[in-house]
Design an enzyme around this catalytic site. Structure first.
Site, short mmCIF file in Angstrom:
data_model
loop_
_atom_site.label_atom_id
_atom_site.label_comp_id
_atom_site.label_asym_id
_atom_site.label_seq_id
_atom_site.Cartn_x
_atom_site.Cartn_y
_atom_site.Cartn_z
N ASN A 142 -8.47 5.30 -1.26
CA ASN A 142 -8.48 6.32 -0.35
C ASN A 142 -7.80 6.77 0.04
O ASN A 142 -8.10 8.51 0.46
CB ASN A 142 -8.60 5.06 0.76
CG ASN A 142 -9.51 4.63 1.49
OD1 ASN A 142 -10.88 4.31 0.66
ND2 ASN A 142 -9.70 3.34 2.18
N ASN A 148 -5.76 7.51 4.88
CA ASN A 148 -7.30 7.43 4.63
C ASN A 148 -7.55 9.67 4.59
O ASN A 148 -8.29 9.80 4.19
CB ASN A 148 -7.61 7.31 5.52
CG ASN A 148 -8.28 5.97 4.95
OD1 ASN A 148 -7.54 5.44 4.47
ND2 ASN A 148 -9.29 5.27 5.56
N HIS A 179 0.66 -1.22 0.08
CA HIS A 179 0.05 -0.09 -0.18
C HIS A 179 1.16 1.53 0.22
O HIS A 179 0.29 2.18 -0.42
CB HIS A 179 -0.90 0.06 1.43
CG HIS A 179 -2.17 0.90 0.88
ND1 HIS A 179 -2.74 1.20 0.27
CD2 HIS A 179 -2.87 1.39 2.28
CE1 HIS A 179 -3.99 1.34 -0.26
NE2 HIS A 179 -4.52 1.49 0.92
#
Length: 214
Positions: A142, A96, A46
């Site tokens: 996100n 986020n 990620h």
């Protein structure tokens, strides 16, 4: 500008950013490249966008010039690229909320959304596949969604770095938050080099003209 001028500006910036005093805008174009990710998980799929930023900083000779800025909640470095200047940014907020760091830095440096590149992981492309996307929706990412919300625009060009999608949907979270396998790690150096080439070539082309073409 004399040789080393941009690097000198970067050193002065490290002292001035805490007071939000920025160097004069250079005569050429200025661009930001933001590597999206989770600051506490730098080796995960990620956070591959942050890995690309690390390689980009090494390529540009500013790997030792990162400065933590509390106003942006990010690590920043300035680098020359011909007559242009690059603002390299690694948010220190969770994925986020990456957009808050990106938007604050864009405001401080006087950049529009079109002048901000986002580099992030892409589930729907296999590891090693790269794609440049010129704006549009977040496609479920996100970090990109946060940037769109905070910049009030979806015009940011994005370098999507494939990490592959697991066979079972319930394994997605563990996949993206997990580290690259030993076999995948062998592919990473070439992938990071190719990603760096792609984004630098695109910025060079845009610096020479007004269009946003690939």
């Amino acid at each position: 500008m004399r040789p080393g001028g941009f690097l000198g500006a970067g050193q002065r910036l490290s002292r001035a950013m805490s007071r939000c005093v920025l160097e004069p805008r250079p005569p050429g174009k200025r661009w930001m490249v933001a590597g999206l990710g989770n600051p506490g998980l730098p080796g995960t799929r990620h956070s591959v966008g942050m890995a690309v930023l690390g390689q980009l900083a090494r390529r540009l000779g500013v790997a030792e010039s990162w400065t933590r800025d509390r106003h942006c909640a990010a690590d920043l470095a300035l680098a020359p690229l011909g007559d242009a200047q690059l603002v390299l940014l690694r948010p220190r907020r969770l994925m986020n909320a990456n957009g808050r760091s990106v938007a604050r830095a864009a405001e401080l440096f006087g950049l529009t959304a079109e002048e901000v590149y986002l580099v992030h992981d892409e589930l729907d492309k296999p590891l090693g596949r790269l794609a440049l996307k010129l704006g549009g929706s977040a496609r479920g990412h996100n970090g990109v969604r946060s940037c769109i919300s905070c910049l009030n625009s979806n015009a940011m060009p994005r370098l999507r770095v494939g990490i592959g999608r697991p066979a079972h949907p319930e394994a997605v979270q563990a996949h993206v938050l997990g580290c690259f396998s030993p076999a995948e790690q062998e592919l990473l150096p070439l992938l990071l080099d190719r990603a760096t080439d792609l984004i630098l070539d695109h910025i060079r082309e845009r610096s020479q003209g007004p269009s946003l073409g690939p």
